[in-house]
Design a protein around this motif. Structure first.
Motif, PDB file in Angstrom:
ATOM      1  N   ASN A 114       0.817  -1.209   0.000  1.00  0.00           N
ATOM      2  CA  ASN A 114       0.000   0.000   0.000  1.00  0.00           C
ATOM      3  C   ASN A 114       0.853   1.261   0.000  1.00  0.00           C
ATOM      4  OD1 ASN A 114      -2.034   1.841   0.166  1.00  0.00           O
ATOM      5  ND2 ASN A 114      -3.013   0.964   1.985  1.00  0.00           N
ATOM      6  N   GLN A 115       1.144   1.739  -1.208  1.00  0.00           N
ATOM      7  CA  GLN A 115       1.902   2.978  -1.422  1.00  0.00           C
ATOM      8  C   GLN A 115       3.319   2.862  -0.839  1.00  0.00           C
ATOM      9  OE1 GLN A 115      -0.491   6.172   0.142  1.00  0.00           O
ATOM     10  NE2 GLN A 115      -2.012   5.995  -1.484  1.00  0.00           N
ATOM     11  N   ILE A 116       4.089   1.991  -1.483  1.00  0.00           N
ATOM     12  CA  ILE A 116       5.451   1.730  -1.031  1.00  0.00           C
ATOM     13  C   ILE A 116       6.383   2.840  -1.487  1.00  0.00           C
ATOM     14  CG2 ILE A 116       7.413   0.140  -1.213  1.00  0.00           C
ATOM     15  CD1 ILE A 116       5.017  -0.820   0.412  1.00  0.00           C
ATOM     16  N   ASN A 117       7.260   3.215  -0.588  1.00  0.00           N
ATOM     17  CA  ASN A 117       8.345   4.144  -0.911  1.00  0.00           C
ATOM     18  C   ASN A 117       9.620   3.555  -0.327  1.00  0.00           C
ATOM     19  OD1 ASN A 117      10.166   6.329  -1.090  1.00  0.00           O
ATOM     20  ND2 ASN A 117       8.453   7.772  -1.097  1.00  0.00           N
ATOM     21  N   GLY A 118      10.533   3.150  -1.208  1.00  0.00           N
ATOM     22  CA  GLY A 118      11.795   2.573  -0.763  1.00  0.00           C
ATOM     23  C   GLY A 118      12.944   3.515  -1.049  1.00  0.00           C
ATOM     24  N   SER A 119      13.872   3.639  -0.115  1.00  0.00           N
ATOM     25  CA  SER A 119      15.005   4.529  -0.306  1.00  0.00           C
ATOM     26  C   SER A 119      16.300   3.842   0.105  1.00  0.00           C
ATOM     27  CB  SER A 119      14.822   5.836   0.482  1.00  0.00           C
ATOM     28  OG  SER A 119      14.736   5.569   1.867  1.00  0.00           O
ATOM     29  N   HIS A 120      17.344   4.167  -0.628  1.00  0.00           N
ATOM     30  CA  HIS A 120      18.674   3.614  -0.403  1.00  0.00           C
ATOM     31  C   HIS A 120      19.654   4.564  -1.080  1.00  0.00           C
ATOM     32  CE1 HIS A 120      22.055   0.745  -1.302  1.00  0.00           C
ATOM     33  NE2 HIS A 120      21.781   0.382  -0.059  1.00  0.00           N
ATOM     34  N   LYS A 121      20.911   4.508  -0.693  1.00  0.00           N
ATOM     35  CA  LYS A 121      21.903   5.404  -1.296  1.00  0.00           C
ATOM     36  C   LYS A 121      22.050   5.152  -2.793  1.00  0.00           C
ATOM     37  CE  LYS A 121      25.756   2.345  -0.078  1.00  0.00           C
ATOM     38  NZ  LYS A 121      27.028   2.228   0.654  1.00  0.00           N
ATOM     39  N   GLN A 122      21.659   3.953  -3.243  1.00  0.00           N
ATOM     40  CA  GLN A 122      21.800   3.601  -4.658  1.00  0.00           C
ATOM     41  C   GLN A 122      20.505   3.709  -5.440  1.00  0.00           C
ATOM     42  OE1 GLN A 122      22.848  -0.562  -5.677  1.00  0.00           O
ATOM     43  NE2 GLN A 122      24.672   0.299  -6.625  1.00  0.00           N
ATOM     44  N   LEU A 123      19.359   3.566  -4.762  1.00  0.00           N
ATOM     45  CA  LEU A 123      18.091   3.463  -5.472  1.00  0.00           C
ATOM     46  C   LEU A 123      16.957   4.066  -4.661  1.00  0.00           C
ATOM     47  CD1 LEU A 123      17.175   1.932  -8.171  1.00  0.00           C
ATOM     48  CD2 LEU A 123      16.266   0.189  -6.631  1.00  0.00           C
ATOM     49  N   GLN A 124      16.023   4.725  -5.379  1.00  0.00           N
ATOM     50  CA  GLN A 124      14.764   5.197  -4.801  1.00  0.00           C
ATOM     51  C   GLN A 124      13.644   4.558  -5.620  1.00  0.00           C
ATOM     52  OE1 GLN A 124      14.819   7.520  -2.217  1.00  0.00           O
ATOM     53  NE2 GLN A 124      17.055   7.654  -2.264  1.00  0.00           N
ATOM     54  N   ALA A 125      12.625   4.028  -4.947  1.00  0.00           N
ATOM     55  CA  ALA A 125      11.571   3.329  -5.688  1.00  0.00           C
ATOM     56  C   ALA A 125      10.217   3.548  -5.043  1.00  0.00           C
ATOM     57  CB  ALA A 125      11.874   1.829  -5.763  1.00  0.00           C
ATOM     58  N   VAL A 126       9.172   3.592  -5.883  1.00  0.00           N
ATOM     59  CA  VAL A 126       7.788   3.601  -5.421  1.00  0.00           C
ATOM     60  C   VAL A 126       7.067   2.456  -6.120  1.00  0.00           C
ATOM     61  CG1 VAL A 126       7.715   6.065  -4.914  1.00  0.00           C
ATOM     62  CG2 VAL A 126       7.103   5.268  -7.195  1.00  0.00           C
ATOM     63  N   ALA A 127       6.103   1.849  -5.416  1.00  0.00           N
ATOM     64  CA  ALA A 127       5.354   0.711  -5.953  1.00  0.00           C
ATOM     65  C   ALA A 127       4.134   0.488  -5.078  1.00  0.00           C
ATOM     66  CB  ALA A 127       6.238  -0.541  -5.998  1.00  0.00           C
ATOM     67  N   GLN A 128       3.350  -0.514  -5.426  1.00  0.00           N
ATOM     68  CA  GLN A 128       2.204  -0.896  -4.611  1.00  0.00           C
ATOM     69  C   GLN A 128       2.577  -1.915  -3.542  1.00  0.00           C
ATOM     70  OE1 GLN A 128      -1.104   0.397  -4.648  1.00  0.00           O
ATOM     71  NE2 GLN A 128       0.136   1.898  -5.725  1.00  0.00           N
ATOM     72  N   GLU A 129       3.623  -2.698  -3.812  1.00  0.00           N
ATOM     73  CA  GLU A 129       4.021  -3.724  -2.850  1.00  0.00           C
ATOM     74  C   GLU A 129       5.502  -4.028  -2.999  1.00  0.00           C
ATOM     75  OE1 GLU A 129       1.412  -7.163  -2.055  1.00  0.00           O
ATOM     76  OE2 GLU A 129       3.108  -8.428  -2.611  1.00  0.00           O
ATOM     77  N   ALA A 130       6.147  -4.336  -1.883  1.00  0.00           N
ATOM     78  CA  ALA A 130       7.541  -4.775  -1.876  1.00  0.00           C
ATOM     79  C   ALA A 130       7.649  -6.058  -1.075  1.00  0.00           C
ATOM     80  CB  ALA A 130       8.446  -3.701  -1.279  1.00  0.00           C
ATOM     81  N   ARG A 131       8.407  -7.024  -1.599  1.00  0.00           N
ATOM     82  CA  ARG A 131       8.639  -8.297  -0.918  1.00  0.00           C
ATOM     83  C   ARG A 131      10.140  -8.492  -0.760  1.00  0.00           C
ATOM     84  NH1 ARG A 131       4.387 -12.930  -1.615  1.00  0.00           N
ATOM     85  NH2 ARG A 131       2.472 -11.699  -1.481  1.00  0.00           N
ATOM     86  N   VAL A 132      10.573  -8.749   0.472  1.00  0.00           N
ATOM     87  CA  VAL A 132      11.996  -8.827   0.779  1.00  0.00           C
ATOM     88  C   VAL A 132      12.338 -10.225   1.265  1.00  0.00           C
ATOM     89  CG1 VAL A 132      13.900  -7.813   2.082  1.00  0.00           C
ATOM     90  CG2 VAL A 132      11.918  -6.400   1.469  1.00  0.00           C
ATOM     91  N   LYS A 133      13.347 -10.830   0.630  1.00  0.00           N
ATOM     92  CA  LYS A 133      13.960 -12.055   1.125  1.00  0.00           C
ATOM     93  C   LYS A 133      15.242 -11.631   1.843  1.00  0.00           C
ATOM     94  CE  LYS A 133      11.457 -15.598  -0.409  1.00  0.00           C
ATOM     95  NZ  LYS A 133      10.962 -16.688   0.450  1.00  0.00           N
ATOM     96  N   THR A 134      15.214 -11.687   3.173  1.00  0.00           N
ATOM     97  CA  THR A 134      16.307 -11.081   3.936  1.00  0.00           C
ATOM     98  C   THR A 134      17.616 -11.851   3.788  1.00  0.00           C
ATOM     99  OG1 THR A 134      15.646 -12.306   5.930  1.00  0.00           O
ATOM    100  CG2 THR A 134      14.685 -10.125   5.604  1.00  0.00           C
ATOM    101  N   ARG A 135      17.558 -13.183   3.756  1.00  0.00           N
ATOM    102  CA  ARG A 135      18.799 -13.953   3.631  1.00  0.00           C
ATOM    103  C   ARG A 135      19.472 -13.710   2.277  1.00  0.00           C
ATOM    104  NH1 ARG A 135      15.694 -18.364   6.014  1.00  0.00           N
ATOM    105  NH2 ARG A 135      16.332 -18.725   8.174  1.00  0.00           N
ATOM    106  N   GLU A 136      18.669 -13.607   1.221  1.00  0.00           N
ATOM    107  CA  GLU A 136      19.208 -13.429  -0.126  1.00  0.00           C
ATOM    108  C   GLU A 136      19.536 -11.968  -0.434  1.00  0.00           C
ATOM    109  OE1 GLU A 136      16.595 -15.151  -3.040  1.00  0.00           O
ATOM    110  OE2 GLU A 136      16.002 -16.752  -1.685  1.00  0.00           O
ATOM    111  N   GLN A 137      19.124 -11.049   0.443  1.00  0.00           N
ATOM    112  CA  GLN A 137      19.286  -9.615   0.158  1.00  0.00           C
ATOM    113  C   GLN A 137      18.648  -9.306  -1.211  1.00  0.00           C
ATOM    114  OE1 GLN A 137      21.315  -6.977   2.211  1.00  0.00           O
ATOM    115  NE2 GLN A 137      20.177  -8.459   3.436  1.00  0.00           N
ATOM    116  N   ARG A 138      17.394  -9.729  -1.322  1.00  0.00           N
ATOM    117  CA  ARG A 138      16.670  -9.612  -2.588  1.00  0.00           C
ATOM    118  C   ARG A 138      15.311  -8.978  -2.348  1.00  0.00           C
ATOM    119  NH1 ARG A 138      13.190 -13.353  -5.268  1.00  0.00           N
ATOM    120  NH2 ARG A 138      13.364 -13.344  -7.542  1.00  0.00           N
ATOM    121  N   MET A 139      14.977  -7.991  -3.174  1.00  0.00           N
ATOM    122  CA  MET A 139      13.727  -7.262  -3.004  1.00  0.00           C
ATOM    123  C   MET A 139      12.972  -7.239  -4.330  1.00  0.00           C
ATOM    124  SD  MET A 139      13.228  -3.403  -1.465  1.00  0.00           S
ATOM    125  CE  MET A 139      14.228  -3.862  -0.046  1.00  0.00           C
TER     126      MET A 139
END
Length: 403
Positions: A165-190
């Motif tokens: 629901n109205q995702i806003n992701g921020s990082h020094k390398q990337l900024q992203a907006v979307a409806q949903e984000a799914r994170v696999k923490t062990r794989e460091q994959r989003m």
């Protein structure tokens, strides 16, 4: 253990500070009520410890907690989440209700993988999953990724964090907006889903698609659905790539676009289409090992070949295999290889050269050709063995019949 407990009724308030001094017949119902209200549906039972007070409402299913801590552990006793709040409303149906200023940690393999906080949030837990609704912030302390959304779900057994629901992701390398984000923490994959817009800092790119995978460790963006990649220079779009799928290596600044790949350049004005192409933004080159079509809008000149390379700063194109260049007046030049100098409007062809002109109707064959195809000023030369150029002048009647 001693708790402070506030109970309010119609006749006022009474305060019990130490359960150990309470007669057993009064203590038993209270202990049963607290255990029933806080028991988990499965796994280790979550605990709700109160440092100050607990107040009950008139309904048996509601409690208000102050300075509450919710904890859940896995089968071997390692924590999988801890959430603290200044105040929380408890209901049997949700396991916990609305919480004020909740903050806490999500754990994987006994280590903190995300820190979470909110101003106000609805909290639900069932022993296997944790749900938060509200303006949620989730931060990965390891790589600095911050996810903001209105819903958070933690599934530790699946190693899956979902923010919706109205995702806003921020990082020094990337900024992203979307409806949903799914994170696999062990794989460091989003993974981002739904109206995804991702902006890369270096290289300065914007990616638009419906599904985007970000391998944080490998510094790669992967799109498996139709997408558009805009490259910026001085905050203005300089180039635009499109395709059904793509992979962008943010470290090497190389994008590989596949399936209906297309690249539109602003300077020089050129459109490149192929089934697969590699776009190196560091060296500013475009290469393709599959059939390619290049269209130069300014001169209305189209060139096709089996493979090609364009060096953008030099404004030079190298084409190999079954090369066919067609001008505005249908004049054409075929050869094995072709070098196209866009600035000078000059082409150099080599190997089995065939030049055809419509008006006047002429055919030339030889081993090399040099000239301006647009102005039809072409010099064809013979090979080293025969040194001969074959010229065919087609009579007008025959030309009309061929047309």
């Amino acid at each position: 253990m001693a708790y402070q407990f506030h109970q309010r009724g119609r006749q006022g308030e009474r305060k019990i500070q130490n359960f150990s001094s309470t007669p057993p017949f009064l203590l038993l119902p209270l202990i049963f009520f607290l255990i029933f209200g806080l028991a988990s549906c499965g796994g280790k039972s979550p605990t709700a410890s109160q440092q100050n007070t607990v107040a009950s409402s008139n309904k048996d299913s509601n409690l208000t907690f102050f300075d509450v801590t919710l904890e859940q552990a896995d089968e071997v006793g390692r924590p999988i989440w801890k959430v603290r709040a200044k105040q929380a409303q408890y209901t049997k149906e949700k396991q916990i209700g609305q919480a004020e200023s909740p903050y806490g940690e999500l754990y994987q393999d006994g280590k903190v993988v995300y820190q979470i906080k909110a101003d106000v949030a609805d909290i639900e837990q069932n022993g296997k999953q944790l749900f938060l609704k509200g303006k949620i912030f989730a931060t990965d302390p390891k790589n600095g990724v911050v996810l903001q959304g209105n819903e958070l779900e933690w599934r530790p057994k699946e190693d899956l964090l979902i923010v919706r629901n109205q995702i806003n992701g921020s990082h020094k390398q990337l900024q992203a907006v979307a409806q949903e984000a799914r994170v696999k923490t062990r794989e460091q994959r989003m993974e981002f889903f739904g109206r995804v817009i991702a902006n890369s800092i270096d290289p300065q790119l914007q990616v638009r698609t419906e599904h985007l995978i970000w391998n944080i460790k490998q510094e790669k963006l992967i799109g498996d659905r139709p997408l558009q990649i805009d490259r910026y220079k001085d905050n203005k779009i300089s180039d635009r790539g499109k395709g059904n799928s793509a992979e962008v290596n943010l470290k090497t600044k190389i994008a590989t676009i596949q399936q209906n790949a297309q690249l539109d350049l602003l300077d020089p004005p050129m459109q490149i289409t192929s089934n697969s192409m590699t776009w190196n933004m560091n060296t500013e080159t475009v290469t393709t090992n599959s059939p390619v079509r290049m269209f130069q809008r300014a001169e209305n000149l189209t060139v096709t070949a089996n493979q090609g390379e364009m060096r953008i700063p030099q404004k030079t194109v190298y084409l190999t295999g079954n090369v066919n260049a067609i001008g505005q007046r249908r004049q054409s030049l075929k050869s094995n290889t072709l070098t196209w100098y866009l600035d000078n409007k000059l082409v150099e062809a080599q190997g089995n050269v065939v030049y055809r002109q419509i008006d006047p109707r002429l055919n030339f064959t030889g081993e090399t050709a040099v000239g301006n195809l647009q102005t039809e000023n072409i010099v064809v030369k013979g090979g080293t063995s025969s040194g001969r150029v074959v010229t065919e002048i087609i009579p007008q009647e025959r030309a009309n019949r061929q047309q």
